[in-house]
Design a protein around this motif. Structure first.
Motif, PDB file in Angstrom:
ATOM      1  N   GLY A  90       0.552  -1.374   0.367  1.00 29.56           N
ATOM      2  CA  GLY A  90       0.287  -0.078  -0.018  1.00 29.56           C
ATOM      3  C   GLY A  90       1.442   1.216  -0.248  1.00 29.56           C
ATOM      4  N   LEU A  91       0.926   2.218  -0.451  1.00 28.19           N
ATOM      5  CA  LEU A  91       1.094   3.439  -0.519  1.00 28.19           C
ATOM      6  C   LEU A  91      -0.025   4.658   0.641  1.00 28.19           C
ATOM      7  CD1 LEU A  91       1.126   4.398  -4.302  1.00 28.19           C
ATOM      8  CD2 LEU A  91       2.615   3.246  -2.682  1.00 28.19           C
ATOM      9  N   GLY A  92       1.164   5.090   1.439  1.00 28.86           N
ATOM     10  CA  GLY A  92       0.927   5.652   2.591  1.00 28.86           C
ATOM     11  C   GLY A  92       1.324   7.238   2.073  1.00 28.86           C
ATOM     12  N   GLY A  93       1.360   8.222   2.758  1.00 27.28           N
ATOM     13  CA  GLY A  93       1.406   9.617   3.139  1.00 27.28           C
ATOM     14  C   GLY A  93       3.422  10.089   2.157  1.00 27.28           C
ATOM     15  N   LEU A  94       3.058  11.748   1.820  1.00 28.29           N
ATOM     16  CA  LEU A  94       3.650  11.904   1.812  1.00 28.29           C
ATOM     17  C   LEU A  94       4.598  12.039   2.330  1.00 28.29           C
ATOM     18  CD1 LEU A  94       2.088  15.176  -0.379  1.00 28.29           C
ATOM     19  CD2 LEU A  94       3.193  12.440  -1.666  1.00 28.29           C
ATOM     20  N   VAL A 143       3.510   0.776   3.593  1.00 30.09           N
ATOM     21  CA  VAL A 143       2.752   0.563   3.858  1.00 30.09           C
ATOM     22  C   VAL A 143       3.003  -0.793   4.018  1.00 30.09           C
ATOM     23  CG1 VAL A 143       0.619   0.159   5.174  1.00 30.09           C
ATOM     24  CG2 VAL A 143       0.704   1.970   3.923  1.00 30.09           C
ATOM     25  N   VAL A 144       4.014  -0.694   5.630  1.00 30.52           N
ATOM     26  CA  VAL A 144       4.568  -2.781   5.505  1.00 30.52           C
ATOM     27  C   VAL A 144       3.421  -3.306   5.675  1.00 30.52           C
ATOM     28  CG1 VAL A 144       7.181  -1.158   5.439  1.00 30.52           C
ATOM     29  CG2 VAL A 144       5.745  -1.758   7.659  1.00 30.52           C
ATOM     30  N   ASN A 145       4.083  -4.382   5.412  1.00 31.42           N
ATOM     31  CA  ASN A 145       3.157  -5.219   6.585  1.00 31.42           C
ATOM     32  C   ASN A 145       4.695  -7.033   6.671  1.00 31.42           C
ATOM     33  OD1 ASN A 145       3.424  -7.037   4.155  1.00 31.42           O
ATOM     34  ND2 ASN A 145       1.959  -6.101   2.873  1.00 31.42           N
ATOM     35  N   ALA A 146       3.903  -7.917   7.396  1.00 28.98           N
ATOM     36  CA  ALA A 146       4.980  -8.859   7.467  1.00 28.98           C
ATOM     37  C   ALA A 146       5.870  -9.339   6.738  1.00 28.98           C
ATOM     38  CB  ALA A 146       3.911  -9.539   8.323  1.00 28.98           C
ATOM     39  N   GLY A 201      -2.793  17.853  -4.585  1.00 21.50           N
ATOM     40  CA  GLY A 201      -4.239  17.024  -4.321  1.00 21.50           C
ATOM     41  C   GLY A 201      -4.614  16.659  -3.221  1.00 21.50           C
ATOM     42  N   PRO A 202      -5.242  15.792  -2.598  1.00 19.79           N
ATOM     43  CA  PRO A 202      -5.897  15.116  -1.703  1.00 19.79           C
ATOM     44  C   PRO A 202      -5.041  13.587  -2.076  1.00 19.79           C
ATOM     45  CG  PRO A 202      -7.385  16.011  -2.573  1.00 19.79           C
ATOM     46  CD  PRO A 202      -6.647  16.830  -3.086  1.00 19.79           C
ATOM     47  N   VAL A 203      -4.364  13.091  -0.810  1.00 20.47           N
ATOM     48  CA  VAL A 203      -3.023  12.508  -1.493  1.00 20.47           C
ATOM     49  C   VAL A 203      -4.264  10.983  -1.411  1.00 20.47           C
ATOM     50  CG1 VAL A 203      -1.119  10.697  -1.859  1.00 20.47           C
ATOM     51  CG2 VAL A 203      -1.334  13.570  -1.119  1.00 20.47           C
ATOM     52  N   ALA A 204      -4.593   9.912  -1.911  1.00 16.73           N
ATOM     53  CA  ALA A 204      -4.882   8.856  -1.333  1.00 16.73           C
ATOM     54  C   ALA A 204      -3.955   7.332  -0.641  1.00 16.73           C
ATOM     55  CB  ALA A 204      -5.963   8.056  -2.640  1.00 16.73           C
ATOM     56  N   GLU A 205      -4.974   6.630  -0.686  1.00 17.90           N
ATOM     57  CA  GLU A 205      -3.152   5.699  -0.558  1.00 17.90           C
ATOM     58  C   GLU A 205      -3.911   4.329  -0.161  1.00 17.90           C
ATOM     59  OE1 GLU A 205      -2.905   5.765   4.123  1.00 17.90           O
ATOM     60  OE2 GLU A 205      -2.288   7.735   4.044  1.00 17.90           O
TER      61      GLU A 205
END
Length: 175
Positions: free
Chosen positions: A72-76, A93-96, A147-151
């Motif tokens: 997943g992509l997170g914030g800037l 966004v990390v996961n195991a 603009g608004p950053v979707a994740e």
């Protein structure tokens, strides 16, 4: 000379990043969109070294077999450079499963010349680069242009090797 190991994103995540590249470029700001080489693609770097021996290359194919993995992509974020300019990135966004793949990549590259300690497990800051060379006063303009950053969430689907000297990239696995 850099030999990097990278994760490539599925089509929807790739398109989401490329749309952000285009928005930055349209605003006259630094953007990965300006790099027109055929190997330019949104990616997450797992490891780098100065050279990768054939035995390591073979082991990397097994690593590629562990894909796809959720991503997943997170914030800037901004990473500073020595010249005072900034690199604008999207955090990952990390996961195991992602952490395990990166730790294995770091283990396979351990001891090779030219490794980067910032990519060691526990120090790795996974990200996808949006642009290099932002002056501090351009960062706010970049945030406005995006603009608004979707994740968005999707998958890393391929492991790619990149040779910066030969300017050549190849896939080790593709699902």
């Amino acid at each position: 000379m850099t030999q990097s190991l990278e994760l490539l994103l599925d089509d929807p995540l790739d398109a989401a990043v490329r749309a952000q590249w285009a928005a930055l470029s349209a605003a006259g700001l630094p953007s990965q969109d300006r790099h027109q080489g055929e190997t330019n693609a949104p990616h997450v770097t797992l490891a780098v070294a100065g050279a990768v021996p054939e035995a390591t290359e073979t082991a990397l194919h097994a690593l590629a077999g562990r894909l796809p993995v959720a991503i997943g992509l997170g914030g800037l974020l901004c990473f500073g450079r020595r010249d005072g300019r900034q690199i604008l990135v999207r955090s990952v966004v990390v996961n195991a499963a992602l952490l395990e793949i990166q730790a294995e990549a770091a283990r396979l590259y351990a001891g090779l010349p030219g490794t980067d300690e910032r990519l060691a497990p526990g120090r790795w800051s996974p990200h996808v680069t949006l642009g290099h060379g932002f002056r501090p006063d351009q960062v706010a303009a970049a945030i406005e242009a995006l603009g608004p950053v979707a994740e968005p969430h999707g998958q890393a689907v391929s492991v790619r090797r990149w040779d910066s000297v030969a300017r050549h990239a190849w896939l080790l696995g593709h699902n």
